[in-house]
Design a protein around this motif. Structure first.
Motif, PDB file in Angstrom:
ATOM      1  N   VAL A  82       2.423 -14.653   6.427  1.00  0.00           N
ATOM      2  CA  VAL A  82       2.458 -14.155   7.824  1.00  0.00           C
ATOM      3  C   VAL A  82       1.201 -13.506   7.843  1.00  0.00           C
ATOM      4  O   VAL A  82       0.457 -12.842   7.046  1.00  0.00           O
ATOM      5  CB  VAL A  82       3.830 -13.398   7.919  1.00  0.00           C
ATOM      6  N   ALA A  83       0.948 -13.207   9.496  1.00  0.00           N
ATOM      7  CA  ALA A  83      -0.379 -12.628   9.740  1.00  0.00           C
ATOM      8  C   ALA A  83       0.039 -11.299   9.980  1.00  0.00           C
ATOM      9  O   ALA A  83       1.279 -10.800  10.266  1.00  0.00           O
ATOM     10  CB  ALA A  83      -0.797 -13.324  11.025  1.00  0.00           C
ATOM     11  N   PRO A  84      -1.020 -10.287   9.502  1.00  0.00           N
ATOM     12  CA  PRO A  84      -0.867  -9.028   9.602  1.00  0.00           C
ATOM     13  C   PRO A  84      -0.551  -8.447  11.035  1.00  0.00           C
ATOM     14  O   PRO A  84      -1.332  -9.151  12.142  1.00  0.00           O
ATOM     15  CB  PRO A  84      -2.067  -8.214   9.021  1.00  0.00           C
ATOM     16  N   VAL A 118      -4.794  -2.086  10.365  1.00  0.00           N
ATOM     17  CA  VAL A 118      -4.275  -1.111   9.324  1.00  0.00           C
ATOM     18  C   VAL A 118      -3.423  -1.824   8.502  1.00  0.00           C
ATOM     19  O   VAL A 118      -3.621  -1.496   6.984  1.00  0.00           O
ATOM     20  CB  VAL A 118      -3.572   0.077  10.059  1.00  0.00           C
ATOM     21  N   VAL A 119      -2.586  -2.612   8.826  1.00  0.00           N
ATOM     22  CA  VAL A 119      -1.480  -3.108   7.872  1.00  0.00           C
ATOM     23  C   VAL A 119      -2.196  -4.459   7.064  1.00  0.00           C
ATOM     24  O   VAL A 119      -2.262  -4.293   5.835  1.00  0.00           O
ATOM     25  CB  VAL A 119      -0.481  -4.153   8.655  1.00  0.00           C
ATOM     26  N   GLU A 120      -3.238  -5.006   7.533  1.00  0.00           N
ATOM     27  CA  GLU A 120      -4.058  -5.966   6.863  1.00  0.00           C
ATOM     28  C   GLU A 120      -4.923  -5.317   5.630  1.00  0.00           C
ATOM     29  O   GLU A 120      -4.986  -5.701   4.678  1.00  0.00           O
ATOM     30  CB  GLU A 120      -5.257  -6.564   7.560  1.00  0.00           C
ATOM     31  N   GLU A 121      -5.330  -3.942   6.089  1.00  0.00           N
ATOM     32  CA  GLU A 121      -6.064  -3.338   4.953  1.00  0.00           C
ATOM     33  C   GLU A 121      -5.171  -2.827   3.839  1.00  0.00           C
ATOM     34  O   GLU A 121      -5.601  -2.710   2.615  1.00  0.00           O
ATOM     35  CB  GLU A 121      -6.912  -2.218   5.637  1.00  0.00           C
ATOM     36  N   ALA A 122      -4.040  -2.421   4.283  1.00  0.00           N
ATOM     37  CA  ALA A 122      -2.994  -1.966   3.257  1.00  0.00           C
ATOM     38  C   ALA A 122      -2.649  -3.152   2.430  1.00  0.00           C
ATOM     39  O   ALA A 122      -2.460  -3.046   1.125  1.00  0.00           O
ATOM     40  CB  ALA A 122      -1.873  -1.430   3.867  1.00  0.00           C
ATOM     41  N   TRP A 123      -2.219  -4.585   2.882  1.00  0.00           N
ATOM     42  CA  TRP A 123      -2.093  -5.650   2.143  1.00  0.00           C
ATOM     43  C   TRP A 123      -3.137  -5.893   1.178  1.00  0.00           C
ATOM     44  O   TRP A 123      -2.982  -6.161  -0.130  1.00  0.00           O
ATOM     45  CB  TRP A 123      -1.774  -6.704   3.062  1.00  0.00           C
ATOM     46  N   LEU A 124      -4.480  -5.810   1.776  1.00  0.00           N
ATOM     47  CA  LEU A 124      -5.426  -6.195   0.744  1.00  0.00           C
ATOM     48  C   LEU A 124      -5.546  -5.214  -0.374  1.00  0.00           C
ATOM     49  O   LEU A 124      -5.832  -5.551  -1.432  1.00  0.00           O
ATOM     50  CB  LEU A 124      -6.794  -6.187   1.691  1.00  0.00           C
ATOM     51  N   ARG A 125      -5.276  -3.892   0.073  1.00  0.00           N
ATOM     52  CA  ARG A 125      -5.659  -2.777  -1.003  1.00  0.00           C
ATOM     53  C   ARG A 125      -4.523  -3.240  -2.258  1.00  0.00           C
ATOM     54  O   ARG A 125      -4.934  -3.267  -3.194  1.00  0.00           O
ATOM     55  CB  ARG A 125      -5.257  -1.563  -0.466  1.00  0.00           C
ATOM     56  N   SER A 164       2.339 -14.156  13.025  1.00  0.00           N
ATOM     57  CA  SER A 164       2.734 -13.069  12.567  1.00  0.00           C
ATOM     58  C   SER A 164       4.351 -13.138  12.613  1.00  0.00           C
ATOM     59  O   SER A 164       5.176 -14.160  13.003  1.00  0.00           O
ATOM     60  CB  SER A 164       2.752 -11.639  13.678  1.00  0.00           C
ATOM     61  N   LEU A 165       5.124 -12.436  12.091  1.00  0.00           N
ATOM     62  CA  LEU A 165       6.444 -12.375  11.721  1.00  0.00           C
ATOM     63  C   LEU A 165       7.381 -12.062  13.012  1.00  0.00           C
ATOM     64  O   LEU A 165       8.082 -13.023  13.338  1.00  0.00           O
ATOM     65  CB  LEU A 165       6.837 -11.184  10.817  1.00  0.00           C
ATOM     66  N   ASP A 166       6.611 -11.333  13.818  1.00  0.00           N
ATOM     67  CA  ASP A 166       7.311 -11.088  15.275  1.00  0.00           C
ATOM     68  C   ASP A 166       7.443 -12.337  16.010  1.00  0.00           C
ATOM     69  O   ASP A 166       8.402 -12.597  16.525  1.00  0.00           O
ATOM     70  CB  ASP A 166       6.683  -9.958  15.859  1.00  0.00           C
ATOM     71  N   LEU A 167       6.113 -13.046  16.209  1.00  0.00           N
ATOM     72  CA  LEU A 167       6.058 -14.084  17.010  1.00  0.00           C
ATOM     73  C   LEU A 167       7.161 -15.173  16.538  1.00  0.00           C
ATOM     74  O   LEU A 167       7.816 -15.564  17.460  1.00  0.00           O
ATOM     75  CB  LEU A 167       4.649 -14.759  16.803  1.00  0.00           C
ATOM     76  N   TRP A 193      13.659 -11.084   3.056  1.00  0.00           N
ATOM     77  CA  TRP A 193      12.853 -10.591   1.762  1.00  0.00           C
ATOM     78  C   TRP A 193      11.224 -10.696   2.442  1.00  0.00           C
ATOM     79  O   TRP A 193      10.900 -11.520   3.229  1.00  0.00           O
ATOM     80  CB  TRP A 193      12.819 -11.603   0.702  1.00  0.00           C
ATOM     81  N   LYS A 194      10.586  -9.686   1.861  1.00  0.00           N
ATOM     82  CA  LYS A 194       9.243  -9.427   2.148  1.00  0.00           C
ATOM     83  C   LYS A 194       8.327  -8.649   1.087  1.00  0.00           C
ATOM     84  O   LYS A 194       8.985  -7.768   0.533  1.00  0.00           O
ATOM     85  CB  LYS A 194       9.245  -8.826   3.443  1.00  0.00           C
ATOM     86  N   GLN A 195       7.178  -9.387   0.868  1.00  0.00           N
ATOM     87  CA  GLN A 195       6.391  -8.533  -0.062  1.00  0.00           C
ATOM     88  C   GLN A 195       4.939  -8.770   0.423  1.00  0.00           C
ATOM     89  O   GLN A 195       4.382  -9.957   0.495  1.00  0.00           O
ATOM     90  CB  GLN A 195       6.590  -9.281  -1.643  1.00  0.00           C
ATOM     91  N   LEU A 196       4.355  -7.710   0.902  1.00  0.00           N
ATOM     92  CA  LEU A 196       2.919  -7.800   1.418  1.00  0.00           C
ATOM     93  C   LEU A 196       2.901  -9.004   2.698  1.00  0.00           C
ATOM     94  O   LEU A 196       3.630  -8.795   3.548  1.00  0.00           O
ATOM     95  CB  LEU A 196       1.892  -8.265   0.571  1.00  0.00           C
ATOM     96  N   ASP A 197       1.964  -9.751   2.474  1.00  0.00           N
ATOM     97  CA  ASP A 197       1.768 -11.072   3.463  1.00  0.00           C
ATOM     98  C   ASP A 197       2.964 -12.111   3.395  1.00  0.00           C
ATOM     99  O   ASP A 197       2.665 -13.164   3.829  1.00  0.00           O
ATOM    100  CB  ASP A 197       0.377 -11.081   3.605  1.00  0.00           C
TER     101      ASP A 197
END
Ligand SMILES: C[S@@+](CC[C@H](N)C(=O)[O-])C[C@H]1O[C@@H](n2cnc3c(N)ncnc32)[C@H](O)[C@@H]1O
Length: 244
Positions: free
Chosen positions: A163-165, A169-176, A209-212, A229-233
């Motif tokens: 899913v898309a961030p 900020v979320v994208e950066e956290a997923w990458l980190r 994105s998940l919301d969409l 269930w969800k883990q990062l992206d």
């Protein structure tokens, strides 16, 4: 020269395109086994129950195999538009003869592929794994509606997909977090070959994105819509057709 073939087709409907996928599958599947197990645990069937499921964009059958292994009474209809993936899947599913059939169907085409109906199969469950993200958003929305329409009351749809961030900020956290898990990830990202870049661009171009997508499920008429269930992206999300 004018490009007449879609990049997604170039990748999935060619021997070269899938050879990379097949050669790296075992390594990927090791980290996905746990996610696939969650999807099977979510299915609303008793252990010995006989039922039919449909796997959209089934590829070589990784998600279907998890269901067939978990439920001895399961039979699968595996839909994909790649003759190469289907051919490889038939080899990998040799031990499941009689419990599955492949159907060649293009999910980008509007309308439920007629090939999916027939042979007496009425799937009570529709699953999809790592495939819906290849469809443009409008087609995702239509497809969710078609799935609802073809499920029996109480039937479930579950999708395991990237899913898309929702924001940077979320994208950066997923990458980190991703880079901490795979210390080579940042270097791989910065040094993609043209072929790797092409595959990556195709992979991400329709990720939504998940919301969409949860909104699409709700407006199609699904109930019990949730991110199970969800883990990062990556996420498993879906819902069921109302009983009445
Ligand atoms: C990343 S693979 C996932 C395969 C499998 N579901 C899994 O979990 O390993 C994506 C699959 O979607 C299929 N696919 C992509 N676009 C499609 C389309 N428009 N119609 C049908 N299948 C499609 C590809 O052929 C490929 O088998």
């Amino acid at each position: 020269m004018v490009e007449t073939r879609d990049a997604n087709e170039e990748i999935w409907r060619s021997d070269e395109g899938i050879s990379h996928w097949v050669s790296t599958a075992a390594q990927r599947e090791r980290s996905r086994a746990e996610h696939r197990a969650v999807l099977t645990e979510l299915l609303p069937v008793a252990d010995g129950e006989e039922f039919c499921f449909l796997d959209l964009g089934a590829g070589t059958g990784a998600a279907s195999r998890a269901v067939l292994d978990r439920y001895p009474g399961a039979r699968g209809v595996l839909a994909d538009y790649s003759p190469q993936m289907i051919g490889q899947g038939r080899r990998e599913l040799a031990g499941y003869e009689g419990r599955y059939r492949y159907v060649e169907a293009d999910l980008t085409r509007a309308g439920w592929p007629p090939e999916l109906d027939g042979a007496g199969d009425r799937p009570s469950v529709v699953i999809s794994s790592l495939a819906v993200h290849h469809l443009p958003d409008q087609r995702k929305e239509e497809l969710f509606g078609e799935i609802l329409h073809h499920l029996p009351p109480g039937g479930w749809f579950l999708d395991y997909d990237p899913v898309a961030p929702p924001d940077a900020v979320v994208e950066e956290a997923w990458l980190r977090a991703g880079d901490r898990r795979d210390p080579e990830a940042a270097a791989k990202r910065a040094n993609r070959s043209p072929e790797e870049q092409r595959r990556y661009d195709n992979h991400v171009r329709h990720i939504a994105s998940l919301d969409l997508q949860l909104g699409y499920l709700r407006s199609a008429g699904f109930e019990g819509v949730d991110v199970y269930w969800k883990q990062l992206d990556h996420a498993i999300f879906g819902g069921r057709r109302p009983l009445v």
